[in-house]
Design a protein around this motif. Structure first.
Motif, PDB file in Angstrom:
ATOM      1  N   THR A  44       0.834  -1.206   0.000  1.00 44.01           N
ATOM      2  CA  THR A  44       0.000   0.000   0.000  1.00 44.01           C
ATOM      3  C   THR A  44       0.869   1.255   0.000  1.00 44.01           C
ATOM      4  O   THR A  44       0.616   2.209  -0.746  1.00 44.01           O
ATOM      5  CB  THR A  44      -0.934  -0.001   1.228  1.00 44.01           C
ATOM      6  OG1 THR A  44      -1.783  -1.152   1.176  1.00 44.01           O
ATOM      7  CG2 THR A  44      -1.799   1.259   1.256  1.00 44.01           C
ATOM      8  N   LEU A  45       1.921   1.254   0.832  1.00 41.51           N
ATOM      9  CA  LEU A  45       2.834   2.397   0.873  1.00 41.51           C
ATOM     10  C   LEU A  45       3.591   2.552  -0.443  1.00 41.51           C
ATOM     11  O   LEU A  45       3.718   3.659  -0.978  1.00 41.51           O
ATOM     12  CB  LEU A  45       3.825   2.231   2.021  1.00 41.51           C
ATOM     13  CG  LEU A  45       3.296   2.393   3.440  1.00 41.51           C
ATOM     14  CD1 LEU A  45       4.420   2.151   4.443  1.00 41.51           C
ATOM     15  CD2 LEU A  45       2.696   3.779   3.644  1.00 41.51           C
ATOM     16  N   PHE A  46       4.105   1.441  -0.975  1.00 39.56           N
ATOM     17  CA  PHE A  46       4.863   1.494  -2.228  1.00 39.56           C
ATOM     18  C   PHE A  46       3.988   1.968  -3.386  1.00 39.56           C
ATOM     19  O   PHE A  46       4.459   2.681  -4.279  1.00 39.56           O
ATOM     20  CB  PHE A  46       5.439   0.115  -2.539  1.00 39.56           C
ATOM     21  CG  PHE A  46       6.672  -0.232  -1.743  1.00 39.56           C
ATOM     22  CD1 PHE A  46       7.144   0.609  -0.750  1.00 39.56           C
ATOM     23  CD2 PHE A  46       7.366  -1.410  -1.980  1.00 39.56           C
ATOM     24  CE1 PHE A  46       8.272   0.294  -0.001  1.00 39.56           C
ATOM     25  CE2 PHE A  46       8.504  -1.734  -1.261  1.00 39.56           C
ATOM     26  CZ  PHE A  46       8.954  -0.884  -0.270  1.00 39.56           C
ATOM     27  N   SER A  47       2.711   1.545  -3.376  1.00 38.32           N
ATOM     28  CA  SER A  47       1.810   1.965  -4.451  1.00 38.32           C
ATOM     29  C   SER A  47       1.621   3.474  -4.441  1.00 38.32           C
ATOM     30  O   SER A  47       1.499   4.107  -5.495  1.00 38.32           O
ATOM     31  CB  SER A  47       0.452   1.258  -4.303  1.00 38.32           C
ATOM     32  OG  SER A  47       0.600  -0.139  -4.444  1.00 38.32           O
ATOM     33  N   ALA A  48       1.608   4.047  -3.237  1.00 33.78           N
ATOM     34  CA  ALA A  48       1.497   5.504  -3.129  1.00 33.78           C
ATOM     35  C   ALA A  48       2.793   6.196  -3.540  1.00 33.78           C
ATOM     36  O   ALA A  48       2.785   7.199  -4.258  1.00 33.78           O
ATOM     37  CB  ALA A  48       1.116   5.886  -1.701  1.00 33.78           C
ATOM     38  N   LEU A  49       3.915   5.638  -3.103  1.00 36.99           N
ATOM     39  CA  LEU A  49       5.207   6.272  -3.365  1.00 36.99           C
ATOM     40  C   LEU A  49       5.638   6.169  -4.821  1.00 36.99           C
ATOM     41  O   LEU A  49       6.169   7.126  -5.400  1.00 36.99           O
ATOM     42  CB  LEU A  49       6.280   5.647  -2.474  1.00 36.99           C
ATOM     43  CG  LEU A  49       6.186   5.952  -0.970  1.00 36.99           C
ATOM     44  CD1 LEU A  49       7.199   5.125  -0.199  1.00 36.99           C
ATOM     45  CD2 LEU A  49       6.413   7.436  -0.711  1.00 36.99           C
ATOM     46  N   GLY A  82       8.014  -4.822  -3.280  1.00 42.19           N
ATOM     47  CA  GLY A  82       8.657  -4.173  -4.425  1.00 42.19           C
ATOM     48  C   GLY A  82       8.422  -4.945  -5.708  1.00 42.19           C
ATOM     49  O   GLY A  82       8.162  -4.360  -6.769  1.00 42.19           O
ATOM     50  N   TYR A  83       8.504  -6.281  -5.623  1.00 49.52           N
ATOM     51  CA  TYR A  83       8.232  -7.138  -6.781  1.00 49.52           C
ATOM     52  C   TYR A  83       6.802  -6.933  -7.291  1.00 49.52           C
ATOM     53  O   TYR A  83       6.571  -6.785  -8.494  1.00 49.52           O
ATOM     54  CB  TYR A  83       8.470  -8.595  -6.388  1.00 49.52           C
ATOM     55  CG  TYR A  83       7.773  -9.612  -7.239  1.00 49.52           C
ATOM     56  CD1 TYR A  83       8.245  -9.930  -8.510  1.00 49.52           C
ATOM     57  CD2 TYR A  83       6.635 -10.267  -6.775  1.00 49.52           C
ATOM     58  CE1 TYR A  83       7.595 -10.871  -9.296  1.00 49.52           C
ATOM     59  CE2 TYR A  83       5.987 -11.203  -7.542  1.00 49.52           C
ATOM     60  CZ  TYR A  83       6.466 -11.506  -8.809  1.00 49.52           C
ATOM     61  OH  TYR A  83       5.813 -12.438  -9.579  1.00 49.52           O
ATOM     62  N   LEU A  84       5.840  -6.889  -6.381  1.00 52.89           N
ATOM     63  CA  LEU A  84       4.439  -6.708  -6.782  1.00 52.89           C
ATOM     64  C   LEU A  84       4.194  -5.307  -7.335  1.00 52.89           C
ATOM     65  O   LEU A  84       3.363  -5.126  -8.228  1.00 52.89           O
ATOM     66  CB  LEU A  84       3.508  -6.981  -5.601  1.00 52.89           C
ATOM     67  CG  LEU A  84       3.380  -8.436  -5.170  1.00 52.89           C
ATOM     68  CD1 LEU A  84       2.435  -8.555  -3.978  1.00 52.89           C
ATOM     69  CD2 LEU A  84       2.884  -9.317  -6.319  1.00 52.89           C
ATOM     70  N   THR A  85       4.905  -4.316  -6.809  1.00 54.39           N
ATOM     71  CA  THR A  85       4.771  -2.956  -7.338  1.00 54.39           C
ATOM     72  C   THR A  85       5.204  -2.912  -8.794  1.00 54.39           C
ATOM     73  O   THR A  85       4.514  -2.336  -9.649  1.00 54.39           O
ATOM     74  CB  THR A  85       5.611  -1.975  -6.501  1.00 54.39           C
ATOM     75  OG1 THR A  85       5.190  -2.023  -5.134  1.00 54.39           O
ATOM     76  CG2 THR A  85       5.446  -0.547  -7.015  1.00 54.39           C
ATOM     77  N   LEU A  86       6.338  -3.526  -9.111  1.00 57.84           N
ATOM     78  CA  LEU A  86       6.789  -3.589 -10.502  1.00 57.84           C
ATOM     79  C   LEU A  86       5.847  -4.447 -11.352  1.00 57.84           C
ATOM     80  O   LEU A  86       5.641  -4.160 -12.532  1.00 57.84           O
ATOM     81  CB  LEU A  86       8.210  -4.150 -10.566  1.00 57.84           C
ATOM     82  CG  LEU A  86       9.320  -3.226 -10.086  1.00 57.84           C
ATOM     83  CD1 LEU A  86      10.670  -3.935 -10.111  1.00 57.84           C
ATOM     84  CD2 LEU A  86       9.379  -1.959 -10.939  1.00 57.84           C
ATOM     85  N   THR A  87       5.283  -5.487 -10.753  1.00 57.11           N
ATOM     86  CA  THR A  87       4.346  -6.339 -11.489  1.00 57.11           C
ATOM     87  C   THR A  87       3.093  -5.556 -11.859  1.00 57.11           C
ATOM     88  O   THR A  87       2.572  -5.699 -12.977  1.00 57.11           O
ATOM     89  CB  THR A  87       3.982  -7.576 -10.653  1.00 57.11           C
ATOM     90  OG1 THR A  87       5.176  -8.333 -10.394  1.00 57.11           O
ATOM     91  CG2 THR A  87       2.985  -8.466 -11.394  1.00 57.11           C
ATOM     92  N   ARG A  88       2.600  -4.741 -10.955  1.00 55.16           N
ATOM     93  CA  ARG A  88       1.451  -3.890 -11.265  1.00 55.16           C
ATOM     94  C   ARG A  88       1.762  -2.968 -12.437  1.00 55.16           C
ATOM     95  O   ARG A  88       0.897  -2.690 -13.267  1.00 55.16           O
ATOM     96  CB  ARG A  88       1.069  -3.051 -10.039  1.00 55.16           C
ATOM     97  CG  ARG A  88       0.272  -3.785  -8.986  1.00 55.16           C
ATOM     98  CD  ARG A  88      -0.183  -2.822  -7.892  1.00 55.16           C
ATOM     99  NE  ARG A  88      -1.036  -3.482  -6.913  1.00 55.16           N
ATOM    100  CZ  ARG A  88      -1.610  -2.857  -5.890  1.00 55.16           C
ATOM    101  NH1 ARG A  88      -1.402  -1.553  -5.720  1.00 55.16           N
ATOM    102  NH2 ARG A  88      -2.378  -3.518  -5.050  1.00 55.16           N
ATOM    103  N   HIS A  89       3.003  -2.520 -12.499  1.00 53.54           N
ATOM    104  CA  HIS A  89       3.417  -1.650 -13.590  1.00 53.54           C
ATOM    105  C   HIS A  89       3.438  -2.404 -14.920  1.00 53.54           C
ATOM    106  O   HIS A  89       3.098  -1.839 -15.970  1.00 53.54           O
ATOM    107  CB  HIS A  89       4.809  -1.081 -13.284  1.00 53.54           C
ATOM    108  CG  HIS A  89       5.435  -0.324 -14.410  1.00 53.54           C
ATOM    109  ND1 HIS A  89       5.007   0.932 -14.800  1.00 53.54           N
ATOM    110  CD2 HIS A  89       6.446  -0.652 -15.257  1.00 53.54           C
ATOM    111  CE1 HIS A  89       5.725   1.344 -15.824  1.00 53.54           C
ATOM    112  NE2 HIS A  89       6.607   0.395 -16.127  1.00 53.54           N
ATOM    113  N   ALA A  90       3.817  -3.689 -14.888  1.00 51.51           N
ATOM    114  CA  ALA A  90       4.014  -4.454 -16.120  1.00 51.51           C
ATOM    115  C   ALA A  90       2.802  -5.255 -16.553  1.00 51.51           C
ATOM    116  O   ALA A  90       2.717  -5.678 -17.707  1.00 51.51           O
ATOM    117  CB  ALA A  90       5.209  -5.398 -15.950  1.00 51.51           C
ATOM    118  N   VAL A  91       1.842  -5.486 -15.650  1.00 52.82           N
ATOM    119  CA  VAL A  91       0.786  -6.460 -15.911  1.00 52.82           C
ATOM    120  C   VAL A  91      -0.153  -6.050 -17.038  1.00 52.82           C
ATOM    121  O   VAL A  91      -0.789  -6.905 -17.666  1.00 52.82           O
ATOM    122  CB  VAL A  91      -0.018  -6.728 -14.618  1.00 52.82           C
ATOM    123  CG1 VAL A  91      -0.934  -5.548 -14.279  1.00 52.82           C
ATOM    124  CG2 VAL A  91      -0.819  -8.013 -14.742  1.00 52.82           C
ATOM    125  N   ALA A  92      -0.245  -4.761 -17.333  1.00 51.12           N
ATOM    126  CA  ALA A  92      -1.187  -4.299 -18.357  1.00 51.12           C
ATOM    127  C   ALA A  92      -0.879  -4.874 -19.732  1.00 51.12           C
ATOM    128  O   ALA A  92      -1.780  -5.059 -20.550  1.00 51.12           O
ATOM    129  CB  ALA A  92      -1.189  -2.774 -18.415  1.00 51.12           C
TER     130      ALA A  92
END
Length: 312
Positions: free
Chosen positions: A117-122, A170-180
């Motif tokens: 949640t914090l990483f998604s905001a940052l 951090g891995y999931l944050t990058l995954t959210r970026h790439a998943v589209a």
């Protein structure tokens, strides 16, 4: 007039199947950690993590090709970073399991959704309000409640699951970026491949430097079979999770992660004679309660956004 596909009862049935798959997968997932903990009695954590990702990749690739899924070669830098974070996360968790009971390590790791949640905001620009921020703080306090007695009993190994949570978020944050633009299983394949490559280099370096956490030994027949089982378990688990997310919304499936504490506790008692004490349960309750609040708050806000007229 016929009922359109994927609507009404049919859609509800798909969601229910997705929920069932997610629940079963989360109940089974601590089995991977139990295998890693057993292997940790004789093998280095880096070698175990290498085995998991190496065999997982070898098993996932034929599945991807057989099902005709596209494996794109773009975003190599992002996939390499994801693999590095995922490999480091698993290495730290397996290392932690050499010191901590299974349920205790998993309880500390449960702060991961809050860190995400914090990483998604940052890093992704998502907005979080004061209530969700307060829930994150409470959850992190719960992690400290669990860590403190474990620090006294097991030393610095008690903070390793927290490192796992940070790396995995951090891995999931990058995954959210790439998943589209990527198939979910392709994302897992790339992450596993890069994690295996990173761990191969780390294990080779560990052998040269005689680092206990990375220094490999040649496995015997039992250890090879457990390493292959670990990779198979991981591959099947990720296929089932991808299927569940295809059938049901992510928001509905998110809380099922906490089911893991049930089977982790059972496996800890049956295989290792470990049962969490009252302080660990209290901290776990704070972490899970905070995570569920963040989940509920996000669903409420999402429903509110959907109800806003498009003209606004």
């Amino acid at each position: 007039m016929s009922t359109p596909p994927n609507t009404g009862a049919g859609r509800r049935s798909e969601v229910e199947i997705g929920m069932g798959l997610m629940a079963l997968t989360m109940l089974a997932a601590p089995g991977m950690d139990a295998i890693a903990k057993l292997l940790g009695e004789t093998l280095a954590p880096g070698q175990i993590a290498w085995g998991r990702f190496g065999f997982q990749t070898l098993l996932l690739l034929p599945f991807m090709l057989a099902t005709g899924r596209r494996v794109r070669t773009g975003q190599a830098a992002v996939h390499a970073a994801r693999g590095a974070l995922l490999g480091t996360a698993l290495l730290l968790l397996i290392w932690a399991l050499q010191y901590l009971p299974l349920a205790n390590a998993l309880a500390i790791f449960f702060v991961e959704p809050l860190i995400l949640t914090l990483f998604s905001a940052l890093f992704l620009g998502e907005r979080i309000g004061g209530r969700r921020l307060a829930a994150v703080v409470v959850g992190l306090a719960g992690a400290l409640v669990v860590i403190r007695p474990n620090w006294a009993a097991f030393g610095w190994g008690a903070v390793l699951p927290l490192g796992t949570a940070i790396c995995f978020a951090g891995y999931l944050t990058l995954t959210r970026h790439a998943v589209a633009s990527e198939d979910p299983l392709a994302l897992q394949l790339w992450a596993g491949l890069f994690a295996a490559l990173l761990l191969t280099a780390a294990v080779l370096a560990g052998a040269g430097l005689a680092l206990p956490v990375l220094d490999p030994v040649w496995p015997d027949g039992r250890e090879w079979s457990l390493l292959v089982t670990l990779g198979l378990f991981s591959a099947v688990t990720h296929v089932l999770i991808a299927t569940a997310f295809r059938l049901a919304p992510a928001g509905i499936l998110a809380p099922f992660q906490y089911i893991e504490i049930v089977s982790a506790t059972a496996l800890g008692v049956l295989l290792f004679g470990d049962f969490p004490d009252a302080i660990t349960w209290a901290g776990t309750a704070l972490i899970i309660g905070s995570g569920l609040y963040v989940y509920a708050r996000e669903r409420k806000l999402a429903r509110g956004l959907r109800s806003v007229p498009q003209a606004e």
